[in-house]
Design an enzyme around this catalytic site. Sequence first.
Site, PDB file in Angstrom:
ATOM      1  N   TRP A 241       0.846  -1.195   0.000  1.00  0.00           N
ATOM      2  CA  TRP A 241       0.000   0.000   0.000  1.00  0.00           C
ATOM      3  C   TRP A 241       0.877   1.238   0.000  1.00  0.00           C
ATOM      4  CZ3 TRP A 241      -4.609  -0.572  -1.594  1.00  0.00           C
ATOM      5  CH2 TRP A 241      -5.375  -1.693  -1.253  1.00  0.00           C
TER       6      TRP A 241
ATOM      7  N   SER B 161       6.877   6.523  -0.518  1.00  0.00           N
ATOM      8  CA  SER B 161       6.865   5.697   0.687  1.00  0.00           C
ATOM      9  C   SER B 161       5.698   4.731   0.589  1.00  0.00           C
ATOM     10  CB  SER B 161       6.746   6.535   1.957  1.00  0.00           C
ATOM     11  OG  SER B 161       6.882   5.701   3.109  1.00  0.00           O
ATOM     12  N   SER B 162       5.862   3.563   1.189  1.00  0.00           N
ATOM     13  CA  SER B 162       4.809   2.554   1.123  1.00  0.00           C
ATOM     14  C   SER B 162       4.955   1.578   2.275  1.00  0.00           C
ATOM     15  CB  SER B 162       4.865   1.797  -0.208  1.00  0.00           C
ATOM     16  OG  SER B 162       6.074   1.063  -0.304  1.00  0.00           O
ATOM     17  N   SER B 163       3.901   0.807   2.490  1.00  0.00           N
ATOM     18  CA  SER B 163       3.943  -0.327   3.408  1.00  0.00           C
ATOM     19  C   SER B 163       4.050  -1.577   2.552  1.00  0.00           C
ATOM     20  CB  SER B 163       2.679  -0.364   4.274  1.00  0.00           C
ATOM     21  OG  SER B 163       2.696  -1.481   5.144  1.00  0.00           O
TER      22      SER B 163
END
Length: 374
Positions: free
Chosen positions: A70, A92-94
């Site tokens: 995500w 940026s991400s998870s």
Amino acid sequence: MTDPAALRRHLAGAIHVDDPAWRDALEGVPRELFLGDALFRPTGTQWEPVHRDETDPGEWLRMVYQDTTWVTQIDGVAAADASGPMSGRPTSSSTLPSLIVRMLDLAGIRGGAKVLEIGTGTGYSTAILCHRLGDEQVFSIEYDPGLATAAADHIHAAGHFPNLVTGDGLAGHKDAAEYDAIVATCAVRHIPPAWLFQVRDGGTITTTISGWMLASGLIRLTVQDDGTATGRFAGNQIGYMLARPHERPPRPLYYQHSGQTRPTRVNPALVEDWTGQFLAQLAAPSAELMTSGDGVILVDVATGSQAWTESAADGWQVHQHGPLHLWDQVEDALITWQGAGSPSQSDFGMTVETDGTQRVWMGAPDGPSWNLPV
């Protein structure tokens, strides 16, 4: 299913790792704490913000526990601050949970290990490390101060208090060296020398080698007592965002030049193969790759050189313009690869020499090789 614990068990049960302790960590870390109040999901060519308070709670949890990455920030703008769909580049991400634990499993990290994580991000992977190793054994460094602050809040809310640092992850964190392992949740064009100096003899560096064509390969290197490091690529088809200092610089608008024209010796579609694109990037490391309806385009960021292919009556032809013959470089690498039987990326490895040279090789360390830009 809307019970977070049940969703975590379901997610962990579907993932294969050699060390089951990583599945236990997935079950123990609540991912919903690390996605904040909003995330981006792709919609065509744009990114649509999805806000938690505007989403059914059960649906939000099902999204959180999908095994997917995500995106949480686009060009420095957090999803919570976006009022509508955005165009741009994820910053940026998870990362999808299965990739996190497969990477940690590949790194060979076991209980009691002291680990430096490069790229705290949302803090989710940091918390997984803490669950497995204990807070005092985990050091994590984040380049973006805003992300670092948010990640600390998330990690503390999950009940963990590791050693968090804000700074340039490419410089590592020498104050706490030596480490048993360094794991990077961002990609690099080459291994930063500081990482090699901060890992103990016999320790490991697990990272993704990528570049400006956005091809990538996951590798674990073992650091030797003579200062060299070597390892093989895992073959996983994964991609991490490049570390910000390694990102490609902006280039002028692309204007097509005819240049010198000749027939190609290979089908340009080879660079759309996972390993073929990785080879193209090794052969022309300062070039970007684009595709058109009728072939591929290479543009060198440093010199402005370009190459573009198009179909011809008897196959394909290439146009090359500028001081670098980009297609010649790529074509030679692809022909070498085909001559070896077109092995998969897991047949490639990498060696870092004492003089700083970093080589990616095919088959064996004395096989065909390409130097990384350092």
